[in-house]
Design a protein around this motif. Structure first.
Motif, PDB file in Angstrom:
ATOM      1  N   GLY A 131      18.364 -35.913  -7.414  1.00 58.19           N
ATOM      2  CA  GLY A 131      19.210 -35.240  -6.192  1.00 58.19           C
ATOM      3  C   GLY A 131      19.063 -33.664  -6.825  1.00 58.19           C
ATOM      4  O   GLY A 131      18.705 -33.153  -5.619  1.00 58.19           O
ATOM      5  N   LEU A 132      20.147 -33.447  -7.440  1.00 64.41           N
ATOM      6  CA  LEU A 132      20.401 -32.357  -8.182  1.00 64.41           C
ATOM      7  C   LEU A 132      19.016 -31.119  -8.441  1.00 64.41           C
ATOM      8  O   LEU A 132      18.851 -29.650  -7.868  1.00 64.41           O
ATOM      9  N   GLU A 190      13.586 -27.175  -3.465  1.00 60.61           N
ATOM     10  CA  GLU A 190      14.101 -27.057  -1.977  1.00 60.61           C
ATOM     11  C   GLU A 190      13.977 -24.979  -2.150  1.00 60.61           C
ATOM     12  O   GLU A 190      13.560 -25.206  -1.735  1.00 60.61           O
ATOM     13  N   PHE A 191      15.302 -24.933  -3.465  1.00 63.07           N
ATOM     14  CA  PHE A 191      15.380 -23.617  -3.039  1.00 63.07           C
ATOM     15  C   PHE A 191      13.967 -22.814  -3.645  1.00 63.07           C
ATOM     16  O   PHE A 191      13.828 -21.831  -2.985  1.00 63.07           O
ATOM     17  N   ALA A 192      13.630 -23.205  -4.489  1.00 65.06           N
ATOM     18  CA  ALA A 192      12.328 -22.290  -5.349  1.00 65.06           C
ATOM     19  C   ALA A 192      11.288 -21.817  -4.376  1.00 65.06           C
ATOM     20  O   ALA A 192      10.796 -21.204  -3.941  1.00 65.06           O
ATOM     21  N   ALA A 193      11.385 -23.635  -3.335  1.00 60.40           N
ATOM     22  CA  ALA A 193       9.931 -23.460  -2.384  1.00 60.40           C
ATOM     23  C   ALA A 193      10.668 -22.658  -1.377  1.00 60.40           C
ATOM     24  O   ALA A 193       8.858 -21.504  -0.749  1.00 60.40           O
ATOM     25  N   GLN A 223      17.954 -24.975 -12.137  1.00 59.52           N
ATOM     26  CA  GLN A 223      18.136 -23.716 -12.147  1.00 59.52           C
ATOM     27  C   GLN A 223      17.139 -23.535 -11.563  1.00 59.52           C
ATOM     28  O   GLN A 223      15.738 -23.766 -11.298  1.00 59.52           O
ATOM     29  N   VAL A 224      16.916 -22.679 -11.313  1.00 59.43           N
ATOM     30  CA  VAL A 224      16.607 -21.567 -10.117  1.00 59.43           C
ATOM     31  C   VAL A 224      17.047 -19.641  -9.649  1.00 59.43           C
ATOM     32  O   VAL A 224      18.378 -19.484  -9.841  1.00 59.43           O
ATOM     33  N   CYS A 225      15.906 -19.131 -10.622  1.00 61.12           N
ATOM     34  CA  CYS A 225      15.989 -17.381 -10.901  1.00 61.12           C
ATOM     35  C   CYS A 225      15.152 -16.681  -9.684  1.00 61.12           C
ATOM     36  O   CYS A 225      13.833 -17.173 -10.343  1.00 61.12           O
ATOM     37  N   ALA A 226      15.529 -15.988  -8.934  1.00 57.94           N
ATOM     38  CA  ALA A 226      14.652 -15.266  -8.446  1.00 57.94           C
ATOM     39  C   ALA A 226      14.818 -14.278  -7.367  1.00 57.94           C
ATOM     40  O   ALA A 226      15.976 -13.576  -8.691  1.00 57.94           O
ATOM     41  N   THR A 227      13.490 -13.519  -7.863  1.00 59.19           N
ATOM     42  CA  THR A 227      13.768 -11.921  -7.305  1.00 59.19           C
ATOM     43  C   THR A 227      13.816 -11.857  -5.979  1.00 59.19           C
ATOM     44  O   THR A 227      12.793 -11.894  -5.411  1.00 59.19           O
ATOM     45  N   PHE A 228      14.486 -10.561  -5.547  1.00 59.92           N
ATOM     46  CA  PHE A 228      14.101  -9.412  -4.043  1.00 59.92           C
ATOM     47  C   PHE A 228      13.320  -8.615  -4.444  1.00 59.92           C
ATOM     48  O   PHE A 228      13.351  -7.683  -3.453  1.00 59.92           O
ATOM     49  N   GLY A 229      12.061  -7.763  -5.417  1.00 60.10           N
ATOM     50  CA  GLY A 229      11.778  -6.323  -5.837  1.00 60.10           C
ATOM     51  C   GLY A 229      12.737  -6.544  -7.049  1.00 60.10           C
ATOM     52  O   GLY A 229      12.822  -6.585  -7.623  1.00 60.10           O
ATOM     53  N   ASP A 230      13.270  -4.737  -7.004  1.00 59.84           N
ATOM     54  CA  ASP A 230      13.570  -4.596  -7.297  1.00 59.84           C
ATOM     55  C   ASP A 230      15.020  -4.750  -8.038  1.00 59.84           C
ATOM     56  O   ASP A 230      15.432  -5.283  -7.265  1.00 59.84           O
TER      57      ASP A 230
END
Length: 455
Positions: free
Chosen positions: A362-363, A369-372, A390-397
């Motif tokens: 479940g985790l 779902e977060f990644a998508a 774990q999910v690592c994301a950027t929002f540009g710079d």
């Protein structure tokens, strides 16, 4: 109702109220420490205060300074919640007030450790005769395991650490991946082993087995410890255990696995392939207060050679009552400690084998779902292969990524921490709480979209 019973009733009422309000309250704390100091009263009173009133003051004064760690929308660091049975068992631990160091003095503590330890070895597919120690957390679990490793590899070349210390001892090589957790560095420093030699990692933070083999063969043979990782801090990735353990074995090295949260992949039939080869190591460290979701504090030190763990941790005192079967004190650094095995036993008994697998799955499902959801936001990118929690994301710079995170924390729907990974600022989401729901994920994604749109 006497004073003790009244205080316990007040504590129960405050605890139930706190837990019931987690879904509605902002996740970040609402007041700084200075405000809590003023509310608690910095001056020590001259006279006594009733226990019930002390509990009331503590609960009301501290509540604004509490972060909703136990709620379903805290994703900062790798912090699990507390399963109901584990939380209730932890209350009993405090009420029972046992010092869980001697089998003869508190047989119940020893029994809980014996059973919970055996269940853990079974669930995590680790050697059934291994020694298991219940420590404060993964840092001290790594410490205990690496202490056993240090003493064993030096013992193999004729040096007795317990008797002679480290002064004049042969140098011990410790080799780890460049993206090992800081807990490894802390434990090595405390053990007098210094900084590890670092081996290159790939784009997911996994150690490169060929580079490890090369590093192991560049110097003359020496007492050597190789540290591997189950669950990279940023990517959740797993080191290639069959190849890495094989390379270490060729060099006669002790292999230790830091699996603070990722070792629990072994409990899921769907995810266990990530830990293939991991049981061939010599020691393993993990946290029960992460993926298993028992209350703080509870780490687990597992050593294949139970005698090596006892030799590194155990000391005898004439005033202690020693049991020939071994005592809980023989497996951890502390002599005085609470009954950490009781909540672990309660969590495992309440979930069962299938429930633990469902918890881990479940985790991971929520992480996917977060990644998508984040990948669908304009200007956002998910940087890691989402293989675990774990999910690592950027929002540009970097600047915009930091602004998105700041805006999200200001709004309060969720708590997500930032980090720097492979030279870039990232939003790091750690899904670790049993109570996180689909609605929690949806609400958080909506908040992330709002924050991204606002900056």
């Amino acid at each position: 109702m006497d004073a003790r019973e009244m205080a316990l009733h007040r504590a129960y009422e405050h605890a139930v109220r706190w837990l019931a309000g987690l879904s509605d309250r902002p996740v970040p704390a609402r007041a700084p420490a200075e405000e809590i100091v003023r509310a608690l009263g910095p001056g020590l009173p001259d006279g006594p205060t009733s226990p019930a009133d002390v509990v009331d003051l503590l609960a009301t004064a501290c509540e604004p300074g509490l972060t909703a760690f136990p709620g379903g929308r805290f994703y900062g660091f790798v912090v699990g919640g507390s399963l109901p049975a584990a939380l209730a068992a932890d209350w009993l631990v405090s009420a029972w007030d046992q010092n869980c160091v001697m089998r003869a003095v508190s047989p119940a503590c020893a029994a809980a450790e014996d059973i919970a330890g055996a269940w853990l070895l079974d669930l995590l597919d680790l050697p059934p005769a291994s020694g298991v120690g219940f420590t404060t957390g993964a840092t001290m679990a790594n410490f205990a395991c690496l202490a056993a490793a240090r003493d064993a590899v030096l013992g193999n070349v004729g040096w007795n650490v317990a008797r002679d210390g480290l002064t004049g001892a042969p140098a011990v090589r410790v080799i780890a991946g460049a993206e090992r957790h800081i807990a490894i560095d802390l434990a090595l420093s405390q053990l007098g082993l210094g900084e590890p030699e670092l081996v290159a990692t790939d784009d997911q933070g996994r150690i490169r087995a060929d580079d490890l083999r090369h590093t192991l063969t560049t110097e003359a043979p020496a007492p050597t410890i190789v540290v591997l990782q189950a669950g990279n801090l940023h990517s959740g990735g797993f080191d290639p255990f069959p190849q890495a353990v094989g390379a270490a074995r060729e060099a006669s090295a002790w292999v230790h696995v830091d699996g603070a949260f990722g070792l629990w992949a072994a409990a899921s039939p769907r995810l266990a392939h990530w830990t293939t080869g991991c049981p061939d190591a010599d020691s393993w460290a993990t946290d029960a207060h992460k993926t298993l979701n028992v209350p703080y504090d509870c780490g687990l030190a597992v050593v294949r050679d139970a005698g090596a763990l006892r030799a590194a941790m155990s000391r005898k005192g004439a005033y202690l009552i020693h049991d020939e079967r071994g005592d809980p004190a023989d497996t951890v650094p502390e002599l005085s400690r609470r009954g950490r095995a009781f909540p672990v036993w309660a969590a495992l008994r309440s979930l069962g084998r299938d429930g633990v697998a469902d918890l881990v799955d479940g985790l991971c499902r929520h992480a996917g779902e977060f990644a998508a959801g984040i990948a669908a936001i304009e200007g956002a990118s998910v940087l890691n292969d989402v293989v675990f929690t774990q999910v690592c994301a950027t929002f540009g710079d970097d600047a915009r990524t930091d602004r998105v995170m700041s805006r999200l924390l200001e709004e309060g729907t969720a708590w997500i921490s930032g980090s720097t990974w492979q030279g870039r600022r990232v939003m790091r989401i750690s899904v670790s709480n049993w109570s996180t729901t689909d609605d929690d994920v949806a609400r958080t994604l909506t908040a992330i979209r709002r924050a991204a749109a606002a900056v």
